[in-house]
Design a protein around this motif. Sequence first.
Motif, PDB file in Angstrom:
ATOM      1  N   CYS A  26       0.840  -1.197   0.000  1.00 55.03           N
ATOM      2  CA  CYS A  26       0.000   0.000   0.000  1.00 55.03           C
ATOM      3  C   CYS A  26       0.879   1.254   0.000  1.00 55.03           C
ATOM      4  CB  CYS A  26      -0.901  -0.075   1.229  1.00 55.03           C
ATOM      5  SG  CYS A  26      -1.736   1.438   1.624  1.00 55.03           S
ATOM      6  N   GLY A  27       1.963   1.219   0.785  1.00 54.33           N
ATOM      7  CA  GLY A  27       2.870   2.371   0.872  1.00 54.33           C
ATOM      8  C   GLY A  27       3.525   2.665  -0.474  1.00 54.33           C
ATOM      9  N   ILE A  28       3.947   1.605  -1.182  1.00 56.30           N
ATOM     10  CA  ILE A  28       4.585   1.810  -2.494  1.00 56.30           C
ATOM     11  C   ILE A  28       3.570   2.411  -3.470  1.00 56.30           C
ATOM     12  CG2 ILE A  28       5.604   0.632  -4.480  1.00 56.30           C
ATOM     13  CD1 ILE A  28       6.704  -1.415  -2.390  1.00 56.30           C
ATOM     14  N   ALA A  29       2.349   1.868  -3.442  1.00 62.20           N
ATOM     15  CA  ALA A  29       1.314   2.385  -4.344  1.00 62.20           C
ATOM     16  C   ALA A  29       1.025   3.852  -4.031  1.00 62.20           C
ATOM     17  CB  ALA A  29       0.038   1.546  -4.214  1.00 62.20           C
ATOM     18  N   ARG A  30       0.874   4.170  -2.753  1.00 64.75           N
ATOM     19  CA  ARG A  30       0.557   5.553  -2.376  1.00 64.75           C
ATOM     20  C   ARG A  30       1.721   6.499  -2.667  1.00 64.75           C
ATOM     21  NH1 ARG A  30      -4.126   6.266   0.061  1.00 64.75           N
ATOM     22  NH2 ARG A  30      -5.175   4.471   0.951  1.00 64.75           N
ATOM     23  N   GLY A  31       2.956   5.958  -2.631  1.00 63.81           N
ATOM     24  CA  GLY A  31       4.126   6.783  -2.919  1.00 63.81           C
ATOM     25  C   GLY A  31       4.204   7.195  -4.379  1.00 63.81           C
ATOM     26  N   HIS A  32       3.640   6.379  -5.258  1.00 63.09           N
ATOM     27  CA  HIS A  32       3.762   6.641  -6.700  1.00 63.09           C
ATOM     28  C   HIS A  32       2.488   7.173  -7.335  1.00 63.09           C
ATOM     29  CE1 HIS A  32       7.293   4.045  -6.147  1.00 63.09           C
ATOM     30  NE2 HIS A  32       7.776   4.678  -7.206  1.00 63.09           N
ATOM     31  N   ASP A  83      -1.694   8.798  -6.844  1.00 61.90           N
ATOM     32  CA  ASP A  83      -2.741   9.357  -5.990  1.00 61.90           C
ATOM     33  C   ASP A  83      -3.917   8.386  -6.029  1.00 61.90           C
ATOM     34  OD1 ASP A  83      -4.774  10.629  -4.737  1.00 61.90           O
ATOM     35  OD2 ASP A  83      -4.710  12.450  -5.949  1.00 61.90           O
ATOM     36  N   VAL A  84      -4.123   7.678  -4.921  1.00 60.51           N
ATOM     37  CA  VAL A  84      -5.195   6.686  -4.884  1.00 60.51           C
ATOM     38  C   VAL A  84      -6.300   7.117  -3.923  1.00 60.51           C
ATOM     39  CG1 VAL A  84      -3.696   4.788  -5.560  1.00 60.51           C
ATOM     40  CG2 VAL A  84      -3.977   5.308  -3.142  1.00 60.51           C
ATOM     41  N   GLY A  85      -6.254   8.393  -3.487  1.00 59.11           N
ATOM     42  CA  GLY A  85      -7.310   8.896  -2.608  1.00 59.11           C
ATOM     43  C   GLY A  85      -7.407   8.068  -1.344  1.00 59.11           C
ATOM     44  N   ASN A  86      -8.624   7.732  -0.976  1.00 59.37           N
ATOM     45  CA  ASN A  86      -8.813   6.940   0.246  1.00 59.37           C
ATOM     46  C   ASN A  86      -9.086   5.472  -0.082  1.00 59.37           C
ATOM     47  OD1 ASN A  86     -11.230   7.318  -0.894  1.00 59.37           O
ATOM     48  ND2 ASN A  86     -12.172   8.417   0.821  1.00 59.37           N
ATOM     49  N   LEU A  87      -8.496   5.011  -1.170  1.00 51.57           N
ATOM     50  CA  LEU A  87      -8.665   3.624  -1.597  1.00 51.57           C
ATOM     51  C   LEU A  87      -8.264   2.668  -0.476  1.00 51.57           C
ATOM     52  CD1 LEU A  87      -9.418   2.502  -4.445  1.00 51.57           C
ATOM     53  CD2 LEU A  87      -6.999   2.109  -4.789  1.00 51.57           C
ATOM     54  N   GLU A  88      -9.095   1.661  -0.274  1.00 47.43           N
ATOM     55  CA  GLU A  88      -8.767   0.644   0.713  1.00 47.43           C
ATOM     56  C   GLU A  88      -8.974  -0.719   0.092  1.00 47.43           C
ATOM     57  OE1 GLU A  88     -10.772   1.042   4.459  1.00 47.43           O
ATOM     58  OE2 GLU A  88     -10.370   3.192   4.474  1.00 47.43           O
ATOM     59  N   GLY A  89      -8.255  -1.705   0.622  1.00 47.10           N
ATOM     60  CA  GLY A  89      -8.475  -3.041   0.091  1.00 47.10           C
ATOM     61  C   GLY A  89      -7.490  -4.027   0.666  1.00 47.10           C
ATOM     62  N   ASP A  90      -7.646  -5.263   0.220  1.00 46.02           N
ATOM     63  CA  ASP A  90      -6.787  -6.326   0.735  1.00 46.02           C
ATOM     64  C   ASP A  90      -5.499  -6.403  -0.087  1.00 46.02           C
ATOM     65  OD1 ASP A  90      -7.629  -7.375  -1.644  1.00 46.02           O
ATOM     66  OD2 ASP A  90      -8.897  -8.932  -0.763  1.00 46.02           O
ATOM     67  N   ARG A  91      -4.707  -7.397   0.252  1.00 47.62           N
ATOM     68  CA  ARG A  91      -3.426  -7.611  -0.425  1.00 47.62           C
ATOM     69  C   ARG A  91      -3.581  -7.691  -1.953  1.00 47.62           C
ATOM     70  NH1 ARG A  91       0.747  -9.597   1.765  1.00 47.62           N
ATOM     71  NH2 ARG A  91       2.359 -10.302   0.373  1.00 47.62           N
ATOM     72  N   ASP A  92      -4.594  -8.430  -2.403  1.00 48.62           N
ATOM     73  CA  ASP A  92      -4.760  -8.602  -3.850  1.00 48.62           C
ATOM     74  C   ASP A  92      -5.094  -7.283  -4.546  1.00 48.62           C
ATOM     75  OD1 ASP A  92      -4.147 -11.308  -4.158  1.00 48.62           O
ATOM     76  OD2 ASP A  92      -6.125 -11.894  -3.419  1.00 48.62           O
ATOM     77  N   LEU A  93      -5.835  -6.410  -3.856  1.00 47.95           N
ATOM     78  CA  LEU A  93      -6.159  -5.115  -4.466  1.00 47.95           C
ATOM     79  C   LEU A  93      -4.871  -4.328  -4.718  1.00 47.95           C
ATOM     80  CD1 LEU A  93      -8.868  -2.625  -4.186  1.00 47.95           C
ATOM     81  CD2 LEU A  93      -6.653  -1.802  -3.405  1.00 47.95           C
ATOM     82  N   TRP A  94      -3.983  -4.303  -3.732  1.00 44.85           N
ATOM     83  CA  TRP A  94      -2.743  -3.531  -3.916  1.00 44.85           C
ATOM     84  C   TRP A  94      -1.841  -4.178  -4.951  1.00 44.85           C
ATOM     85  CZ3 TRP A  94      -3.390   1.118  -2.664  1.00 44.85           C
ATOM     86  CH2 TRP A  94      -4.208   1.473  -1.574  1.00 44.85           C
ATOM     87  N   LEU A  95      -1.823  -5.525  -4.981  1.00 39.56           N
ATOM     88  CA  LEU A  95      -1.025  -6.200  -6.019  1.00 39.56           C
ATOM     89  C   LEU A  95      -1.596  -5.883  -7.399  1.00 39.56           C
ATOM     90  CD1 LEU A  95      -0.355  -9.697  -4.377  1.00 39.56           C
ATOM     91  CD2 LEU A  95       1.339  -7.909  -4.848  1.00 39.56           C
ATOM     92  N   ASP A  96      -2.935  -5.907  -7.518  1.00 39.77           N
ATOM     93  CA  ASP A  96      -3.566  -5.589  -8.808  1.00 39.77           C
ATOM     94  C   ASP A  96      -3.280  -4.147  -9.214  1.00 39.77           C
ATOM     95  OD1 ASP A  96      -4.610  -8.093  -9.136  1.00 39.77           O
ATOM     96  OD2 ASP A  96      -6.637  -7.600  -8.463  1.00 39.77           O
ATOM     97  N   LEU A  97      -3.274  -3.253  -8.219  1.00 44.96           N
ATOM     98  CA  LEU A  97      -3.012  -1.843  -8.534  1.00 44.96           C
ATOM     99  C   LEU A  97      -1.577  -1.673  -9.031  1.00 44.96           C
ATOM    100  CD1 LEU A  97      -4.403   1.263  -7.006  1.00 44.96           C
ATOM    101  CD2 LEU A  97      -1.938   1.202  -7.251  1.00 44.96           C
ATOM    102  N   LEU A  98      -0.622  -2.294  -8.330  1.00 45.43           N
ATOM    103  CA  LEU A  98       0.776  -2.166  -8.760  1.00 45.43           C
ATOM    104  C   LEU A  98       0.980  -2.833 -10.119  1.00 45.43           C
ATOM    105  CD1 LEU A  98       2.580  -2.742  -5.341  1.00 45.43           C
ATOM    106  CD2 LEU A  98       2.455  -0.615  -6.662  1.00 45.43           C
ATOM    107  N   LEU A  99       0.303  -3.970 -10.334  1.00 52.31           N
ATOM    108  CA  LEU A  99       0.442  -4.671 -11.615  1.00 52.31           C
ATOM    109  C   LEU A  99      -0.047  -3.784 -12.771  1.00 52.31           C
ATOM    110  CD1 LEU A  99       1.143  -7.555 -12.826  1.00 52.31           C
ATOM    111  CD2 LEU A  99      -1.323  -7.889 -12.930  1.00 52.31           C
ATOM    112  N   THR A 100      -1.238  -3.196 -12.614  1.00 49.20           N
ATOM    113  CA  THR A 100      -1.804  -2.414 -13.729  1.00 49.20           C
ATOM    114  C   THR A 100      -1.134  -1.055 -13.892  1.00 49.20           C
ATOM    115  OG1 THR A 100      -3.530  -1.650 -12.216  1.00 49.20           O
ATOM    116  CG2 THR A 100      -4.109  -3.445 -13.701  1.00 49.20           C
ATOM    117  N   HIS A 101      -0.677  -0.463 -12.785  1.00 47.16           N
ATOM    118  CA  HIS A 101      -0.156   0.906 -12.861  1.00 47.16           C
ATOM    119  C   HIS A 101       1.357   0.953 -13.089  1.00 47.16           C
ATOM    120  CE1 HIS A 101      -4.081   1.816 -11.323  1.00 47.16           C
ATOM    121  NE2 HIS A 101      -3.829   3.080 -11.113  1.00 47.16           N
TER     122      HIS A 101
END
Lengths: 190, 343
Positions: free
Chosen positions: B189-195, B197-215
Amino acid sequence: MANFSTNEFRSGLKVMLDGDPCSILENEFVKPGKGQAFNRVRMRNLRTGRVWERTFKSGETLEGADVIDLTMQYLYTDGEFWYFMEPDTFEQHQADAKAVGDAYLWLKEQDNCEVTLYNGSPLSVAPANFVELEIVETDPGLKGDTAQGGSKPAKLSTGAVVKVPLFITTGEVIRVDTRTGEYQNRASKS
Amino acid sequence: MIPVPVNTRTAPASPEPAATRGPVLRDWQPAASTALLRQRAGLLALIREFFAERGVLEVETPLLCRSGITDPAIEPLQVCSGRSIGADGRYLQTSPEYAMKRLLAAGSGSIYQVCKAFRDGEAGARHNPEFTLLEWYRPGLDHHQLMVEVADLVCHCLGPRPWQALSYRDLFLESLDIDPFSASVDTLCGIARGHFDVGNLEGDRDLWLDLLLTHAVEPWLAGRGICFVYDYPASQAALARIVERDGYWVAERFELYVDGLELANGYHELGDEREQRARFEADNRLRRQRGLATRPLDEQLLAALAAGLPACSGVALGMDRLLLCASGESDIRRVLAFPWERS
């Protein structure tokens, strides 16, 4: 106002985000082969002008913003506020320095400009792309000088300073592109 | 003098008053050029040639299905009325997977299908709610052997080119220097938020992995040609077998990327009826948690698995995206005769 889902985000849609009205510029749907879909949305904060990208979960919703763009006539300023009038209804609106921003450099009385209203009050002002303004101060023109050659600064009636060719003199009216602040040509004296 | 034939079907010389005519529709025209329509037909011919040479049988299965799909990230479209439609409505298939597995369980041997699939809410430069899938199944092959065949097919269609395969773990290590299996949710989550702007996005491990994968990871893959990614986190297994590898539980699943564009998803197929039922039920629990409608389980698929699915691997490949790769176009709406807005 109505709520809009990420799949309704289109360029030009105005939404509320973190308390500020924003205009959507681009909306990209991304999804891994399996798993969570996201929308990467480029938007402009209409209060600050900042353009940036925010990621949403697909299907999230945002409240619409009560924002409209209207063509209005600039009337005058009393130093604290700038006054604009809707040409159809003659309704007047006062905009503060924050809403007017740098646009005051290009506002000439009776000229039309675009005023963005947020909840009925001016949020920002955009001058026409081209305006004609009088030069109030510049170095004396050089006899015989033609269109080519150097340039010199000239102060306009609004206070804006633009670069003009050397042959242009005080009192002349020139046409300026307000998006770049560049001199275009001489205009006939008004 | 020869009489001039009067063609009563041509429009009158003077146009009718505008008020009596319908609106002038400009989007009747196709979005794809005739050259692209030809290129699509060419790809279909190459695909049929490829499978004919390998003795894989072409099949058709129904588009309108009794059961939907439990996957929490996929929403089907429903057909709700019609004399042939029962009170529960029917679902437009999101993939032909379940029906094709019923054929496999009945002894079809290797099969393939080119068909339409539908997914609600998926629209953009790389998605159209109605799209074309090429899906095939190979009894006796594991997912690594099937990857080789997928590479052969893609090279048959796009011309020969090199390809590579990376595990999901190595992919994240090489592109982002994170271990997707051992990194904490807070780290991801920290890496995603560092790179971003995800607002107040919340989610489990898979959500953050999916976000890093797509972004972040997919753009990294953009310059890397044909790349397979395999051995996904067990939580992203979908219908793949789960095995232990180097101390982690991984799904025997793969994805094919061509220059960062996700083109195909494959599994070493789960054949265990009880585990499949448990996964469907877990999906439905997740759907309930997220406030989504639960879906009835596909009992016909489960019965087929109980009867015995031959050990096999299967893969679904996006035909419209293959055409993007073949044509060099970047927007799926330009390779479809009539994309969603014009259909």
